[in-house]
Write an enzyme that holds these catalytic residues in place. Structure first.
Site, PDB file in Angstrom:
ATOM      1  N   GLN A  97       0.642 -10.370   7.952  1.00 44.05           N
ATOM      2  CA  GLN A  97       2.030 -10.312   8.440  1.00 44.05           C
ATOM      3  C   GLN A  97       2.020 -10.261   9.969  1.00 44.05           C
ATOM      4  O   GLN A  97       1.532  -9.301  10.569  1.00 44.05           O
ATOM      5  CB  GLN A  97       2.796  -9.099   7.899  1.00 44.05           C
ATOM      6  CG  GLN A  97       4.280  -9.226   8.257  1.00 44.05           C
ATOM      7  CD  GLN A  97       5.130  -8.020   7.944  1.00 44.05           C
ATOM      8  OE1 GLN A  97       4.808  -6.902   8.341  1.00 44.05           O
ATOM      9  NE2 GLN A  97       6.227  -8.234   7.240  1.00 44.05           N
ATOM     10  N   TYR A 184      13.470  -6.268  13.889  1.00 40.90           N
ATOM     11  CA  TYR A 184      12.526  -6.615  14.947  1.00 40.90           C
ATOM     12  C   TYR A 184      12.935  -7.921  15.641  1.00 40.90           C
ATOM     13  O   TYR A 184      14.051  -8.411  15.462  1.00 40.90           O
ATOM     14  CB  TYR A 184      11.095  -6.647  14.388  1.00 40.90           C
ATOM     15  CG  TYR A 184      10.665  -5.284  13.903  1.00 40.90           C
ATOM     16  CD1 TYR A 184      10.547  -4.219  14.801  1.00 40.90           C
ATOM     17  CD2 TYR A 184      10.428  -5.035  12.550  1.00 40.90           C
ATOM     18  CE1 TYR A 184      10.182  -2.941  14.367  1.00 40.90           C
ATOM     19  CE2 TYR A 184      10.068  -3.768  12.107  1.00 40.90           C
ATOM     20  CZ  TYR A 184       9.949  -2.726  13.023  1.00 40.90           C
ATOM     21  OH  TYR A 184       9.601  -1.460  12.590  1.00 40.90           O
ATOM     22  N   ARG A 231       9.401 -13.289   6.131  1.00 38.76           N
ATOM     23  CA  ARG A 231      10.127 -12.154   5.551  1.00 38.76           C
ATOM     24  C   ARG A 231      11.427 -11.967   6.327  1.00 38.76           C
ATOM     25  O   ARG A 231      11.425 -11.940   7.560  1.00 38.76           O
ATOM     26  CB  ARG A 231       9.287 -10.878   5.659  1.00 38.76           C
ATOM     27  CG  ARG A 231       9.912  -9.723   4.915  1.00 38.76           C
ATOM     28  CD  ARG A 231       9.035  -8.489   4.896  1.00 38.76           C
ATOM     29  NE  ARG A 231       9.095  -7.879   3.579  1.00 38.76           N
ATOM     30  CZ  ARG A 231       8.988  -6.571   3.350  1.00 38.76           C
ATOM     31  NH1 ARG A 231       8.772  -5.729   4.341  1.00 38.76           N
ATOM     32  NH2 ARG A 231       9.070  -6.095   2.123  1.00 38.76           N
ATOM     33  N   GLY A 321       5.875  -1.637  -2.359  1.00 42.02           N
ATOM     34  CA  GLY A 321       5.370  -0.977  -1.167  1.00 42.02           C
ATOM     35  C   GLY A 321       4.804   0.383  -1.511  1.00 42.02           C
ATOM     36  O   GLY A 321       3.610   0.524  -1.813  1.00 42.02           O
ATOM     37  N   ARG A 322       5.683   1.405  -1.505  1.00 43.48           N
ATOM     38  CA  ARG A 322       5.215   2.780  -1.684  1.00 43.48           C
ATOM     39  C   ARG A 322       4.335   2.989  -2.923  1.00 43.48           C
ATOM     40  O   ARG A 322       3.369   3.743  -2.839  1.00 43.48           O
ATOM     41  CB  ARG A 322       6.423   3.730  -1.683  1.00 43.48           C
ATOM     42  CG  ARG A 322       7.036   3.871  -0.288  1.00 43.48           C
ATOM     43  CD  ARG A 322       8.454   4.357  -0.305  1.00 43.48           C
ATOM     44  NE  ARG A 322       9.337   3.400  -0.961  1.00 43.48           N
ATOM     45  CZ  ARG A 322      10.619   3.582  -1.157  1.00 43.48           C
ATOM     46  NH1 ARG A 322      11.187   4.703  -0.777  1.00 43.48           N
ATOM     47  NH2 ARG A 322      11.343   2.648  -1.746  1.00 43.48           N
TER      48      ARG A 322
END
Ligand SMILES: Cc1cc2nc3c(=O)[nH]c(=O)nc-3n(C[C@H](O)[C@H](O)[C@H](O)COP(=O)(O)O)c2cc1C
Length: 371
Positions: A97, A184, A231, A321-322
């Site tokens: 990424q 971002y 993404r 993810g988590r």
């Protein structure tokens, strides 16, 4: 039959299952270079159909958080090669990424202590970078006021992404995911409430999308569209991203523009689980209609909801993810219906020099031999 555990051909990259490890910054690389702990962490998780690496800064300017391994030096690329070799040895696949945080940075970690850069010179209110609170003391600090990029600099940053993508491919990654999500740099251009530029990078929807699409085109021309993914986070509200008038239209027209580019995949980062307002009803199916390629999403999935989304044809790949933090063997646990461990939020990011704790010390599931 489980769709989630069935193989998938991702634009020529074969995946052994559709369980993707979502990109997660772990802030463990004390010298910004992958080390033995990084190698072990990814190797432990290589049974995912696809790993997306943590956000990898493409330049010093692109860094907003300390201790993230980058891809802007040959030394970093060589070190990443050890990670990709280990993942491949376990028949896994891994995309890098590629990340530029834009205004989500702090002068203390910018080259020459300069202001961070963005579409416009507007600070992200109530938003923290992770930088030097004082020399030698790392911690959360309010992001600094950025300066607006010139047109030449915007093109230079596209070039920085291309250089990092070249390094990623040389380092053995199977492809790259452009980080266009979560407030971002690219979202700082796409967001119509923030981006008030009056040149060809601001104003109309096409102008606000230009930086992202031009960068994707440059990447595709260099490493092949089938190795390039992106993404995005439609309706994302992270780091002071505000709502704006033509928001749905912005994302649906982007879906169509991405569809025409035959990328490896498009990855939707749903921020609902971290407090964003709900995405308007009907948006997901509109997006799916406009985007014909491989679609992935992340955000609060469990085994059941993931299987449903695949069965209904909403998505092709599901990113977790988590769950991958505390369950390095997540795929095996799903296959055998073994219980999942809960991750400790206090160690999601490496703080105070704690490298291994909460990073590489979560064990694989041990079935009870006495049962
Ligand atoms: C510790 C942590 C670090 C993250 N770092 C990144 C990152 O570097 N890049 C990114 O796009 N998303 C990042 N995310 C968001 C995840 O990729 C994912 O979208 C989010 O955790 C929701 O999925 P989940 O509910 O399965 O955890 C991060 C999330 C966590 C918990």
């Amino acid at each position: 039959m489980s769709l989630l555990l069935s193989p998938f051909d991702m634009a020529g990259t074969p995946l052994t299952n559709r369980v993707v490890m979502a990109p997660m910054t772990r802030a463990r690389a004390l010298d910004d270079i992958p080390d033995d702990h990084t190698v072990l962490y990814y190797r432990q998780r290589a049974s995912a159909g696809l790993i997306i690496s943590e956000g990898i800064p493409i330049s010093r300017e692109g860094c907003g958080y300390l201790f993230n391994p980058g891809l802007y030096s040959d030394e970093q690329a060589l070190a990443w090669r050890r990670v990709t070799d280990e993942v491949h040895a376990k028949c896994g696949r891994i995309f890098a990424q590629l990340w530029h945080v834009g205004r989500m940075s702090h002068v203390s970690i910018q080259p020459g202590q300069a202001a961070p850069v963005s579409s416009v010179a507007v600070v992200a209110e109530r938003s923290n970078a992770y930088a030097w609170v004082e020399p030698g003391k790392a911690g959360p600090v309010q992001a600094s006021t950025p300066r607006a990029l010139s047109i030449d600099e915007i093109q230079r940053i596209s070039g920085d992404f291309v250089s990092a993508a070249r390094r990623a491919m040389d380092a053995g990654f199977d492809g790259i995911e452009l980080h266009g999500a979560n407030g971002y740099l690219f979202e700082q251009f796409i967001n119509g409430a923030l981006n008030t530029r009056d040149d060809r990078y601001g104003g109309s929807i096409a102008n606000r999308q230009r930086f992202l699409l031009d960068t994707l085109d440059a990447l595709a021309a260099t490493i092949g569209a089938e190795k390039v993914a992106v993404r995005i986070s439609p309706f994302g509200r992270l780091f002071d991203m505000q709502p704006y008038g033509d928001e749905a239209e912005t994302w649906i027209s982007l879906a169509a523009a991405l569809s025409a580019r035959n990328l490896a995949y498009v990855h939707l980062s749903d921020q609902l689980t971290i407090g964003a307002e709900a995405i308007p009803q009907g948006f997901a199916s509109q997006f799916r209609k406009a985007f014909r390629g491989t679609l992935m999403a992340a955000g609060g999935f469990n085994r059941t909801t993931a299987e449903t989304a695949l069965a209904e044809g909403e998505l092709d790949l599901i990113a977790f993810g988590r769950p991958f933090i505390a369950n390095p063997d997540l795929v095996e646990r799903m296959r055998h219906d073994w219980p999942l461990a809960e991750g400790d939020r206090a160690t999601f990011y490496g703080v105070n020099g704690a490298v291994t704790r909460g990073y590489t010390d979560y064990p694989a599931y041990q079935a009870d031999a006495s049962l």
